[in-house]
Enzyme design. Structure first.
Site: not given
Ligand code: PLP
Ligand code: PLP
Lengths: 134, 407, 407, 134
Positions: B122, B199, B202, B225, B364
């Protein structure tokens, strides 16, 4: 030739025939499908409209004091909407365009039901047209 | 299996709403989940009965709010089995967690040091490292993915060298649904004395995570999430690493003493929590975790797996579909696809008109899109409140939409 | 004057609660205000009807949530009369706003450049600049306060020189209640081409602020002190300055394109809003501003001023009291004091047992404490929902407490 | 001499005489007031207990295998509480202290009604005592 406002009114009437959203979209989609494709050499960054999820190109051309537009998009709905815009502004003079106000978008309810994202793309496109004729 | 799906669906008030007069079919929980009543009510109740700024008052409400906030920290500690509660740092979300590490752990790096990420990251796990590059000449190495949408572990091993200072990869791809073998990834890194950031945005609500068993060094995730409010997230870090890192933001609560000449910093976890935090968000996270625990992560994973298998089997039968998924064993219920000749945005727009919320675009993960050779995909994701009937309706509607859109 | 105090008090459900079976008398709104029903309900309603991740979906809920979020931005723009809505950046709060500027505007500074702050700053406006000093050899200059607890403007003028690159001061002191002459401060700085950051954490809900009239360059404040949820705040910055500054955090939403070779950033305001923001917090801020506007900032200021005068007059009569306040014209309803021979914490602890919430300690202004020659103070603060009767009870209880505690 | 547990029990009984919180605090305050002040040269950082809003000093001294404590605080309530702690541990051997468990705090309800901040300070103080005798 109809005026800009008359063409807008015409579009509003066309859309008023459809009672539900599915049909309105079907109509837009069909317009998108029927539009001829832009040759690849026009698909340059300078013709790209910023702020859309899909890519939209808008190519202006001046002939005899009038502006003509070619447009294309990789998404069919965007293409259909671009079609409507082009239909309104095609073959107009700079003066006609700069003096005009768009009202058809609201009247057919496109903005309300279009996403802000798409509404932004639409706004960018109209914006770009007004800037071309400045 | 989930015992009482109707009851669960009843817990989520938004699932009863309509869009364009059609029942909502929400298939975008991978972007952000919906919230159960217990979470919504806990926050309202907090503001009605216990609200006051935390940590700073000797009076009842402030003490009560502080206690609730700190109970959440302990709850999170237990949930991921951290050794100490002060290894749990509240952030705004995954993105802030990674930025914190990139900035603060990044301060310990030297020019020429290397950080390994992957091709399926991401943006939240790409851009912070690129921003760090403006301050330090670090090198970002990228683990490629295989044609099977898995991390190429052989390539990963080859990327490691003396200058590698951190491996930072996602547990589950938010675009592909691929579940990465993080234990293996961690073991390989540790064999080379390299810490690992996972990370878990998910995965945290899909799979049980035991940070001590994994021996992971940093873990980040977002509350929004996992059925909690937005604006709250967690950075877990091993005590010794967090202790070595300089503070990220400065302000109230993160100091021991402040003078204009010399400021000293508070111990963990306060050191990394400057200013008034999102304490109501934190409190919602506690309730959300309790909600997950009540149903049981195992049952949730099992049910979500069934939804996924069901959806994939149905989608595979569609003509002209390109599914960005192959191995079902390594996958959670996030499904990305395209229909040949049709733009993903058109599909999303039309499905929306039928009440179905799917995500379209690059999710993203633009470098991954480039690898897949597309500008975007349609992504449907399923969690515990989704149903087989919704999948049926989704596939049927997709078919209808495709018919409308195709040339 | 406020027309219907009973109605207002009824808007705040927590004011009806009891602590230790005694009615709550909440005199710590300067730390964080309580929330009216309309704010609490708006958030619950949002999660029940409109929740979805913003900015990224083409479907109805995501569009609706995005629209609500962006409406808040416009509301804030109007509230402070900013020229453009993209000059409004959502942050977690004042602290993050100043950290963002210190880091990002700080990137534009060179070794030897100077930043002017003041002796009455909150740690949030001290420590971020000290953290920046670890990256750049900038110099922090400090405007001293007079014996009258005002900024020494003559001294301020003398601190300015060719190397001064920013003046960053608070509008209202959270410890003293002093209202600083920010128009004068800005004019002096601008005469020297120096931009100014104003910390409006304590003023935004007390006094109308017009950023264009002030011509202020940066303005920061927190939602949680102005009746909104916690975890949301605002950084206002002039377009040209924000455009010059590099992004602060990296992740989703703040990019235009991401590749491993070259990432480009989004336009304002997204450039400074990485990752999933606290959009429900933002939405609560819109409702909170509407609540303030409905009552009227003028009326609020007038009423709070009356409360302040009343409280100060009563407190002055107490034997052995040291009030850290003199000029009532330059002051808002934050009152700090000590009673000779008695520790502030003892007073806070005993008042708490009578249901009265006051703050004790250093109020995140340790350098100011050192200047005052104390380890802390008792601080009572009053906002629109406080009453004269509460002040009576507070002063009477204080007298009782002092009798118990004094030797 | 009473055991540590007996002294704790004694304190619990003393507090049980007070029906309301005001009286309990009055009792703690009085204890604080009656404690003699620590000479200034003991008020050093090394004797300071971390984690309290007010400053508390705790000075241990070993005599004939037994530990004696002096304490002081700039806040009177903290001082009173420190008094109770000292009363329990004063004149004990290392073994007695390391084997002991504190229960009086919960029983008189101090922790429940004490702030986490203050509870932390209390915990730090007890912690420090246990570490002294290690
Ligand atoms: C794998 C992953 N990493 C990072 C993020 C970023 O999370 P957040 O927007 O809650 O900071 C997301 C979700 O958008 C994600 O799916
Ligand atoms: C003057 C001032 N500045 C900054 C802050 C920090 O605000 P926050 O903790 O909401 O970031 C506060 C409040 O605590 C304050 O009163």
């Amino acid at each position: 030739m109809k005026t800009i406002d008359q063409t807008q009114q015409e579009i509003v009437e066309e859309f008023s025939m459809f009672s539900d959203w599915m049909d309105k979209y079907e109509y837009i989609i069909d317009m998108g499908k029927n539009l001829e494709q832009l040759p690849d050499d026009f698909k340059k960054d300078e013709f790209l409209i910023p702020g859309c999820q899909s890519r939209v190109w808008l190519v202006p051309e001046f002939r005899d004091d009038k502006v003509f537009f070619k447009t294309d998009s990789d998404a069919i709905i965007t293409k259909g909407i671009a079609c409507l815009i082009v239909r309104i502004f095609n073959g107009r003079t700079k003066e006609e365009i700069s003096k005009s106000k768009l009202f058809f978008i609201e009247k057919i309810g496109l903005v309300q039901n279009l996403s802000p994202t798409r509404a932004n793309g639409l706004a960018s496109m109209v914006d770009k047209i007004y800037r071309y004729v400045k | 299996m989930i015992d009482n799906l109707n009851k669960i669906r009843n817990d989520f008030p938004i699932l009863k709403t309509k869009v364009y007069d059609k029942p909502l079919v929400f298939l975008d929980s991978a972007a952000s989940s919906q919230k159960p009543d217990c979470v919504i009510n806990a926050v309202a109740d907090f503001y009605k009965r216990h609200n006051a700024n935390i940590h700073r008052g000797v009076y009842f409400l402030s003490q009560k709010a502080t206690a609730l906030y700190e109970e959440t920290r302990v709850k999170v500690q237990q949930f991921i089995n951290a050794k100490y509660s002060h290894e749990i740092i509240f952030t705004r979300g995954t993105t802030e967690g990674i930025n914190l590490v990139a900035s603060s752990f990044g301060d310990l790096l030297s020019d020429g040091d290397e950080v390994i990420i992957s091709e399926m990251e991401h943006h939240a796990n790409i851009v912070p490292w690129q921003l760090l590059q403006k301050r330090k000449k670090i090198v970002i190495k990228v683990i490629p993915i295989t044609s099977d949408f898995q991390l190429d572990i052989a390539a990963y091993k080859k990327l490691i060298n003396q200058r590698t200072k951190l491996v930072s990869v996602t547990h589950i791809s938010n675009t592909l649904g691929t579940i990465n073998p993080i234990q293996l990834i961690i073991d390989i890194a540790h064999a080379n004395n390299i810490p690992v950031l996972i990370d878990a945005a998910q995965s945290i609500h899909h799979k049980a995570i035991d940070v001590q068993k994994l021996d992971v060094d940093f873990l980040v995730f977002s509350g929004h999430k996992m059925y909690a409010e937005t604006g709250i997230g967690i950075l877990y870090g091993k005590e010794d690493l967090l202790n070595k890192m300089p503070p990220y933001q400065g302000g109230g609560d993160m100091i021991k003493d402040v003078t204009f000449e010399q400021t000293t910093f508070a111990e963990l976890p306060q050191k990394f929590e400057a200013g008034t935090t999102n304490y109501s968000g934190a409190i919602s996270l506690k309730v959300a975790i309790e909600y997950i625990e009540k149903i049981g992560l195992d049952k949730i994973a099992c049910y979500e797996g069934k939804l996924q298998d069901y959806a994939i089997a149905k989608l595979r039968k569609m003509p002209d579909i390109q599914l960005y998924t192959t191995s079902k064993f390594n996958k959670t219920s996030v499904i990305s696809f395209n229909i040949k000749g049709i733009h993903h945005e058109d599909i999303g727009t039309m499905l929306d008109k039928m009440g179905i919320a799917v995500r379209t675009g690059g999710h993203c993960t633009y470098p991954l899109m480039k690898k897949l050779g597309v500008t975007g995909t349609v992504r449907a994701s399923f969690v515990l409140y989704n149903t087989f009937a919704e999948i049926d309706f989704f596939v049927k509607s997709l078919q209808r939409v495709v018919n409308m859109l195709k040339n």
